[in-house]
Write a protein that holds these residues in place. Structure first.
Motif, PDB file in Angstrom:
ATOM      1  N   ARG A  39       1.330  -1.034  -0.084  1.00 30.40           N
ATOM      2  CA  ARG A  39      -0.258  -0.231  -0.206  1.00 30.40           C
ATOM      3  C   ARG A  39       1.043   1.249   0.378  1.00 30.40           C
ATOM      4  O   ARG A  39       1.999   1.126   0.317  1.00 30.40           O
ATOM      5  N   ILE A  40       0.195   2.184  -0.409  1.00 34.39           N
ATOM      6  CA  ILE A  40       1.254   3.476  -0.876  1.00 34.39           C
ATOM      7  C   ILE A  40       1.105   4.169   0.120  1.00 34.39           C
ATOM      8  O   ILE A  40       0.158   4.666   1.299  1.00 34.39           O
ATOM      9  N   TRP A  57       1.499   7.090   2.143  1.00 35.84           N
ATOM     10  CA  TRP A  57       2.019   8.463   1.906  1.00 35.84           C
ATOM     11  C   TRP A  57       2.966   9.563   3.714  1.00 35.84           C
ATOM     12  O   TRP A  57       2.749   8.489   4.535  1.00 35.84           O
ATOM     13  N   ARG A  96      -1.601  11.029   8.974  1.00 32.32           N
ATOM     14  CA  ARG A  96      -3.021  11.344   9.472  1.00 32.32           C
ATOM     15  C   ARG A  96      -3.519  11.075   9.061  1.00 32.32           C
ATOM     16  O   ARG A  96      -4.828  10.388   8.488  1.00 32.32           O
ATOM     17  N   SER A  97      -3.771  10.853   7.315  1.00 27.93           N
ATOM     18  CA  SER A  97      -4.594  10.143   5.992  1.00 27.93           C
ATOM     19  C   SER A  97      -4.480   8.384   6.182  1.00 27.93           C
ATOM     20  O   SER A  97      -5.733   7.946   5.913  1.00 27.93           O
ATOM     21  N   GLU A  98      -3.519   8.320   6.810  1.00 27.91           N
ATOM     22  CA  GLU A  98      -3.381   7.039   7.047  1.00 27.91           C
ATOM     23  C   GLU A  98      -4.238   6.157   7.626  1.00 27.91           C
ATOM     24  O   GLU A  98      -4.699   5.435   8.063  1.00 27.91           O
ATOM     25  N   LYS A  99      -4.199   6.949   8.916  1.00 27.60           N
ATOM     26  CA  LYS A  99      -4.767   6.210   9.261  1.00 27.60           C
ATOM     27  C   LYS A  99      -6.823   6.152   9.450  1.00 27.60           C
ATOM     28  O   LYS A  99      -7.746   5.370   9.559  1.00 27.60           O
ATOM     29  N   MET A 100      -6.966   6.532   7.907  1.00 29.48           N
ATOM     30  CA  MET A 100      -8.696   6.540   7.491  1.00 29.48           C
ATOM     31  C   MET A 100      -8.504   5.200   7.356  1.00 29.48           C
ATOM     32  O   MET A 100     -10.194   5.011   7.585  1.00 29.48           O
ATOM     33  N   VAL A 101      -7.776   3.797   6.863  1.00 27.85           N
ATOM     34  CA  VAL A 101      -8.205   3.496   6.389  1.00 27.85           C
ATOM     35  C   VAL A 101      -7.986   2.405   7.647  1.00 27.85           C
ATOM     36  O   VAL A 101      -6.568   1.798   7.687  1.00 27.85           O
ATOM     37  N   ASN A 102      -8.817   1.862   8.814  1.00 27.63           N
ATOM     38  CA  ASN A 102      -8.397   1.205   9.864  1.00 27.63           C
ATOM     39  C   ASN A 102      -8.022  -0.577   9.185  1.00 27.63           C
ATOM     40  O   ASN A 102      -8.726  -1.280   8.453  1.00 27.63           O
ATOM     41  N   SER A 103      -7.186  -1.070  10.452  1.00 24.56           N
ATOM     42  CA  SER A 103      -6.571  -2.238   9.748  1.00 24.56           C
ATOM     43  C   SER A 103      -8.201  -3.208  10.076  1.00 24.56           C
ATOM     44  O   SER A 103      -8.869  -2.711  10.929  1.00 24.56           O
TER      45      SER A 103
END
Lengths: 453, 364
Positions: free
Chosen positions: A438-439, A441, A445-452
């Protein structure tokens, strides 16, 4: 073992020594001076004789008193209280000495260290980075890492594998950076290992992955101390295995495989250029052979006319379809690569010359392969070596065959389809709970928006 | 807004090239297409705003979960089935259109079964992915395609073959009465956000929808519409544009790259749009598949620890897709797609009704 002259072995030690096999290197040494009696039980081949002479045997004769000697043994830094008998047995086989002095048992670690020499880096060479790789001894390796990474939050946990080798492994991580979930998963995996024999870091890495049929490795095997430290600061976990000059880095994402340590030692633009070269090599090596099949056999009109004519012209006289040509030549290059790995250095050059130059020329002259293809295969072979991590190179070599298969069946669409399938395979994989591809960035902050999940 | 939502919206906007939308618009080019596009864009933006606003209230919960929590099962089951059907058809349209495009332009000698299978192989595994992995795949494909998209826009708008007089000519027809079919076709372009009904599960943080993001989405949507509508007119001329079956691709073939390895730029565009189509099919069918699974799982398909129902569902999808592709002709595809677009207001009505029901359930 016990001779009649020797003083009687204490009962607990007797129990242990009876459980040991009567091989030549199991030694029971009673030390006697006047009234003082001390018993040693150890295995000669794994214990460092010199240290033992210096720190155990010599003081006994110098102190000349059993009580004083017992206190001395109690104060040694490498002393442990004896654990359960079956654990003592394993400890004895890995270089511990069981001492009975002043009616107490002590277990002392006087291991003969394995290969503590750091060899030059072989698998991942760089020009500017450290030139020495890890050694083959666990403690030396831990000390190498510690010397590269002076941080109090570097945690080292050691444990033993429960297989026949009973190898010690060390788990290293930076306590501040590490992902606790991943750490827990790795520990669970390690505890749940059910393998009869594990001998090297590579083997352990394979056993740690739950999926059996996976193309891409889910951990990096590295021999470079600088890569280990680089990954430690990134919050990764390092597994060091005794008797293996390689460390396992986990969890990894796909992009970790495309990092050459060299890139950290250059200016921004140069390292960017190097990174791009690596990616270009990866794409070349994956796509070029299938593109040749697609463009010669399925969709020649896609390329510009002159190029299509050149390729068609070069294929004049080749008696079989292009996918056969590609598969044969590719197989041949794979053989050549394998051969050059296996052969001793001195014959290596000869094999490569004969294989690469002479057979390539002969194949085109006999019109068994087109000139364009020979070029493509050469480019592909070189590109394979541009990929920084060796393991990814292997995966790519297999992925390439898969793409050729799909292209042979479905043409250019098959190539698009196959490439997407590879991406899907990669995104579907995870390395100890971390998504594999996955990319990421820069901004977290925005990475957290798709949680595992 | 999460970047993944942008990807979902942008992908469905880009995927209209591989649906009959450009043709539906261009057939009515002299007959109110521009007016319909304007109204359709406004309606689409409004729909998007309401949908995103609605799902923002329920971070980390998808429609399935919301329906189960707040509505009775006589609402839940029909609505879920209806949505699954709508999403499946949307994917199937893209599939059929992509196959027709490939068989016309790239590999005319290949069997239609082979071409369809080559797409379905990947789609099969793509649909079965975890929703999270679908998003990651989407992101990677989207980012890989950005350079090609930039090349595409640059080549198209800078090409000397593009006749701006023809474009101006078509703008003259702005005063015509808007037509329903063009309107709903335009509206369909903006439906990407409705994929939130499944993917909202992964948007767990509280998000807000800003004016800037709305403007960005609006600009991108208009840009895609303009590209799919005016580029064919500019390249092929206004008068006969309604005669083309694949107006966009046929027209884009006029552009060539003089010094490139690939001379006919249309192949680069096709590479771009076929890839986007793949992802679009995967997303649509994935939503449909998740909806179906939420209703029913066959217990008899339990093999060891794995339930095989997902495989069965996707297999059925693939078989229907294959069958439809082989059966339909170009004309039928165009007609049926039009009917599908005609029914979109019903979809919107059901969608809003469901939202209301959930809101009412949640407030109680």
């Amino acid at each position: 073992m016990t001779e009649s002259k020797k003083p009687e072995m204490p009962p607990f030690m007797k129990l242990i020594s009876e459980a040991l096999p009567s091989s030549f290197d199991v030694l029971h040494v009673p030390l006697t001076l006047d009234d003082a009696h001390v018993h040693l039980l150890y295995m000669k081949t794994v214990v460092d004789g010199l240290t033992m002479q210096q720190s155990i045997i010599k003081p006994f004769y110098e102190l000349d008193d059993e009580q004083k000697y017992g206190a001395y043994i109690q104060g040694l830094p490498n002393r442990l209280d004896p654990p359960q008998p079956d654990e003592i047995l394993i400890m004895l086989t890995s270089g511990f000495v069981l001492v009975y002095a002043d009616s107490t048992y002590s277990i002392l670690e006087i291991r003969k260290l394995g290969n503590t020499l750091q060899g030059p880096t072989i698998a991942e060479t760089t020009i500017h980075g450290p030139q020495l790789s890890l050694s083959e001894d666990l403690e030396t390796n831990v000390s190498i890492v510690r010397q590269h990474y002076h941080q109090p939050n570097l945690y080292v946990e050691t444990q033993q594998l429960n297989d026949k080798s009973n190898m010690s492994i060390a788990l290293l991580y930076d306590e501040k950076e590490v992902n606790v979930d991943v750490l827990r998963r790795v520990k669970e995996k390690l505890d749940g290992l059910d393998e009869p024999l594990i001998q090297s870091a590579g083997e352990l890495a394979v056993r740690l992955t739950s999926r059996r049929f996976t193309l891409f490795p889910t951990s990096i095997i590295t021999e470079r101390p600088d890569r280990i430290v680089y990954n430690l600061t990134g919050g990764k976990i390092i597994l060091l295995v005794d008797n293996s000059p390689y460390a396992i880095v986990l969890p990894v994402i796909f992009f970790d495989f495309m990092v050459s340590m060299e890139e950290n030692y250059h200016t921004y633009l140069i390292s960017l250029y190097n990174t791009l070269l690596g990616w270009f090599g990866l794409l070349n090596c994956l796509l070029l052979p299938s593109m040749y099949v697609a463009f010669t056999a399925y969709s020649p009109e896609v390329l510009r006319t002159e190029l299509t004519l050149t390729m068609a012209g070069s294929r004049i006289g080749v008696p079989y379809p292009s996918f056969m040509e590609v598969i044969i030549m590719l197989f041949f290059v794979e053989l050549l690569t394998e051969a050059s790995v296996r052969l001793p250095r001195s014959i290596n050059a000869a094999a490569t010359t004969v294989g690469g130059l002479i057979l390539g020329t002969a194949a085109t002259e006999a019109s068994l392969a087109s000139n364009v293809l020979i070029m493509i295969i050469a480019i592909v072979a070189i590109s394979t070596f541009v990929i920084p991590m060796n393991e990814l190179g292997f995966a790519v070599r297999i992925g390439r065959l898969f793409l050729i298969l799909l292209t042979t069946l479905f043409g250019l669409v098959g190539l698009i389809s196959g490439s997407l399938l590879l991406i899907i395979h990669l995104t579907n994989q995870d390395s100890f709970g971390e998504p594999y591809l996955r990319i990421g960035w820069r901004s977290k902050r925005s990475e957290k928006m798709v949680n595992s999940e | 807004m999460s970047r993944f939502l942008y990807y979902l919206i942008f992908t469905s906007m880009m995927a209209i090239i591989t649906t009959p939308v450009p043709r539906i618009l261009l057939v009515q080019s002299a007959d109110g297409a521009i007016g319909s596009m304007l109204i359709g864009t406004a309606a689409g933006m409004l729909f998007m705003y309401i949908t995103v606003k609605f799902f923002i209230q329920f971070p980390g919960r998808d429609l399935i979960e919301l329906l189960q929590a707040y509505t009775a099962s006589w609402v839940r089951i029909p609505v879920t089935i209806y949505f699954a059907f709508i999403w499946f058809v949307a994917g199937a349209i893209t599939l059929v259109m992509t196959v027709f495009l490939l068989i016309t332009f790239l590999t005319p000698e290949m069997s239609i079964y082979t071409i369809t299978l080559s797409i379905l192989v990947t789609v099969f595994f793509g649909v079965l992915l975890k929703s999270k992995s679908v998003l990651f795949t989407l992101e990677i494909v989207f980012i890989l395609m950005v350079p090609i998209g930039v090349i595409m826009f640059f080549k198209l708008y800078s090409s000397s073959e593009l006749d701006w007089d023809q474009v101006s000519l078509s703008i003259m027809h702005i005063n015509q009465m808007p037509k329903y079919s063009s309107l709903v076709a335009t509206f369909f372009t903006f439906l990407g956000c409705s994929n939130l009904i499944i993917f909202n599960r992964y948007f767990k943080e509280k998000q807000k929808i800003s004016i800037l993001s709305l403007v960005a989405i609006g600009i991108f949507g208009v840009l895609m519409l303009v590209t799919s509508y005016f580029i064919p007119i500019g390249l092929s001329g206004f008068d006969q544009i309604d005669q083309f079956i694949f107006p966009w691709t046929s027209s884009a073939d006029a552009v060539r790259m003089k010094f490139g390895i690939v001379e006919r730029v249309v192949f680069i565009f096709m590479f771009l749009f076929v890839t986007i189509a793949f992802v679009s099919i995967i997303i649509h069918w994935h939503v449909s598949y998740k909806l179906i699974l939420s209703i029913y799982r066959l217990k008899s398909l339990q093999v060891k620890q794995q339930n095989l129902t997902p495989f069965l569902v996707v297999l059925v999808f693939s078989i229907i897709g294959l069958w439809v592709t082989v059966q339909l002709t170009q004309y039928e595809l165009y007609q049926y797609t039009k009917y599908y677009y005609y029914s979109l207001p019903i979809f919107v009505a059901v969608f809003f009704f469901t939202m209301l029901a959930i809101k009412r359930g949640a407030s109680q």
